[in-house]
Design an enzyme around this catalytic site. Structure first.
Site, PDB file in Angstrom:
ATOM      1  N   ASN A   9       0.868  -1.172   0.000  1.00 53.19           N
ATOM      2  CA  ASN A   9       0.000   0.000   0.000  1.00 53.19           C
ATOM      3  C   ASN A   9       0.906   1.224   0.000  1.00 53.19           C
ATOM      4  OD1 ASN A   9      -1.768   2.079   0.593  1.00 53.19           O
ATOM      5  ND2 ASN A   9      -2.231   1.382   2.686  1.00 53.19           N
ATOM      6  N   LYS A  11       0.075   4.278  -0.197  1.00 53.72           N
ATOM      7  CA  LYS A  11      -0.535   5.463   0.425  1.00 53.72           C
ATOM      8  C   LYS A  11      -0.313   6.678  -0.489  1.00 53.72           C
ATOM      9  CE  LYS A  11       0.065   3.138   4.784  1.00 53.72           C
ATOM     10  NZ  LYS A  11       0.231   3.202   6.237  1.00 53.72           N
ATOM     11  N   HIS A  89      -9.267   1.042   5.239  1.00 48.03           N
ATOM     12  CA  HIS A  89      -7.969   1.235   5.889  1.00 48.03           C
ATOM     13  C   HIS A  89      -8.156   2.168   7.084  1.00 48.03           C
ATOM     14  CE1 HIS A  89      -3.866   2.451   6.668  1.00 48.03           C
ATOM     15  NE2 HIS A  89      -3.496   1.344   6.037  1.00 48.03           N
ATOM     16  N   GLU A  91      -6.505   4.547   8.131  1.00 44.92           N
ATOM     17  CA  GLU A  91      -6.288   5.973   7.833  1.00 44.92           C
ATOM     18  C   GLU A  91      -7.522   6.584   7.186  1.00 44.92           C
ATOM     19  OE1 GLU A  91      -2.563   5.449   5.755  1.00 44.92           O
ATOM     20  OE2 GLU A  91      -1.618   4.879   7.655  1.00 44.92           O
ATOM     21  N   GLU A 159      -5.054  -5.248  10.727  1.00 40.67           N
ATOM     22  CA  GLU A 159      -4.020  -4.241  10.933  1.00 40.67           C
ATOM     23  C   GLU A 159      -4.287  -3.500  12.240  1.00 40.67           C
ATOM     24  OE1 GLU A 159      -2.089  -2.949   7.012  1.00 40.67           O
ATOM     25  OE2 GLU A 159      -3.912  -1.778   7.227  1.00 40.67           O
ATOM     26  N   GLY A 165       2.892   1.919  10.725  1.00 41.35           N
ATOM     27  CA  GLY A 165       3.872   3.005  10.579  1.00 41.35           C
ATOM     28  C   GLY A 165       4.618   3.350  11.847  1.00 41.35           C
ATOM     29  N   SER A 203       3.803  -2.482  10.191  1.00 43.84           N
ATOM     30  CA  SER A 203       5.259  -2.556  10.414  1.00 43.84           C
ATOM     31  C   SER A 203       5.878  -3.888   9.989  1.00 43.84           C
ATOM     32  CB  SER A 203       5.596  -2.221  11.875  1.00 43.84           C
ATOM     33  OG  SER A 203       5.204  -0.893  12.179  1.00 43.84           O
TER      34      SER A 203
HETATM   35  P1  PGA Z   1       3.177   0.038   7.519  1.00 44.29           P
HETATM   36  O1  PGA Z   1       1.679   0.287   6.980  1.00 44.29           O
HETATM   37  O2  PGA Z   1       3.667  -1.237   6.884  1.00 44.29           O
HETATM   38  O3  PGA Z   1       3.953   1.255   7.042  1.00 44.29           O
HETATM   39  O4  PGA Z   1       3.089  -0.074   8.991  1.00 44.29           O
HETATM   40  C1  PGA Z   1       0.783  -0.786   6.849  1.00 44.29           C
HETATM   41  C2  PGA Z   1      -0.526  -0.290   6.287  1.00 44.29           C
HETATM   42  O5  PGA Z   1      -0.977   0.798   6.636  1.00 44.29           O
HETATM   43  O6  PGA Z   1      -1.170  -0.986   5.463  1.00 44.29           O
END
Ligand code: PGA
Length: 243
Positions: A9, A11, A89, A91, A159, A165, A203
């Protein structure tokens, strides 16, 4: 058996020059015995499609078309060459106030357009500390995953919000507990619940991928930061192939 999926992803990252990442991944992994997916920003979908790596959107609107400035429909993603779309997601849930009902409607839009929905669920740190993780997961599964979901049209990504992140990863026991719970609830609700691909996200990197993929009911990963370069993402794909 669920299909294995290594999903990236990007983003809000990626310019036209980054199509080179897709090309490198295709050279290395197009023949991999697993599914490899990159979800770039929508502006890059058509440039990224057709190179041998599956391409997906990061969100879609529930409607086919209409007066929704700035939004993109599932049909538009498919038209640009996408085969998948991420829905729900954390976010999007946090930044855009998306509810479980919104996410179910977007996932249904994905099915309507012939896309596979990668539906994201996961608890916040406060919810984990309050001991309500499995309740939250149950609520999100019930609310975000439509009744017409199948192993063919849906992937579930667990997740934990606090792991995204942050470099913080749950213990393997914690991942295993939630994945086993998700599997049980899919089996109870859907005739083909045993076949859904279940991803862990938060992560994931080359250095921890193999141990995460060894956890029961983990069929792949949804990767943010470590999907932005081929050299970071490749070891994750390889670890999944070998799992
Ligand atoms: P990350 O993000 O691997 O940077 O922690 C995962 C995600 O948001 O799908």
């Amino acid at each position: 058996m669920p299909r294995k999926l290594a999903a990236g992803n990007w983003k809000m990252n990626g310019l036209e020059q980054d199509v080179s990442v897709i090309k490198t991944l295709a050279e290395r992994h197009a023949q991999a015995g697993i599914d490899v997916l990159i979800c770039p920003p929508a502006t890059m979908i058509s440039a990224c499609a057709g190179h041998g790596i599956a391409v997906g959107g990061q969100d879609c609107h529930a409607a086919v078309s209409g007066a929704h400035t700035g939004d993109i429909s599932a049909e538009m993603l498919a038209d640009a060459g996408a085969t998948h779309v991420i829905t729900g997601h954390s976010e999007r849930r946090a930044d855009h106030g998306e509810t479980d009902a919104d996410i179910a409607a977007k996932s249904q839009a994905a099915y309507r357009a012939g896309l596979k929905a990668v539906i994201c669920i996961g608890e916040t740190l406060g919810q984990r500390e309050a001991g309500t993780t499995l309740e939250i997961i149950d609520g999100q599964l019930a609310g975000s995953v439509p009744d017409d979901a199948t192993a063919e049209n849906t992937v579930i990504a667990y997740e934990p919000v606090w792991a995204i992140g942050t470099g913080k990863v749950p213990t393997l026991e914690q991942i295993g507990e939630v994945h086993a719970h998700i599997r049980q609830s899919l089996v109870a609700r859907f005739g083909d619940g045993a076949g859904f691909t279940l991803l862990y996200g938060g992560s994931v990197k080359g250095s921890n991928a193999a141990e995460i993929f060894a956890v029961a009911e983990v069929n792949g990963a949804l990767v943010g930061g470590a999907s932005l370069t081929a050299d970071d993402f490749s070891p994750i794909v390889t670890a999944l192939e070998q799992a």
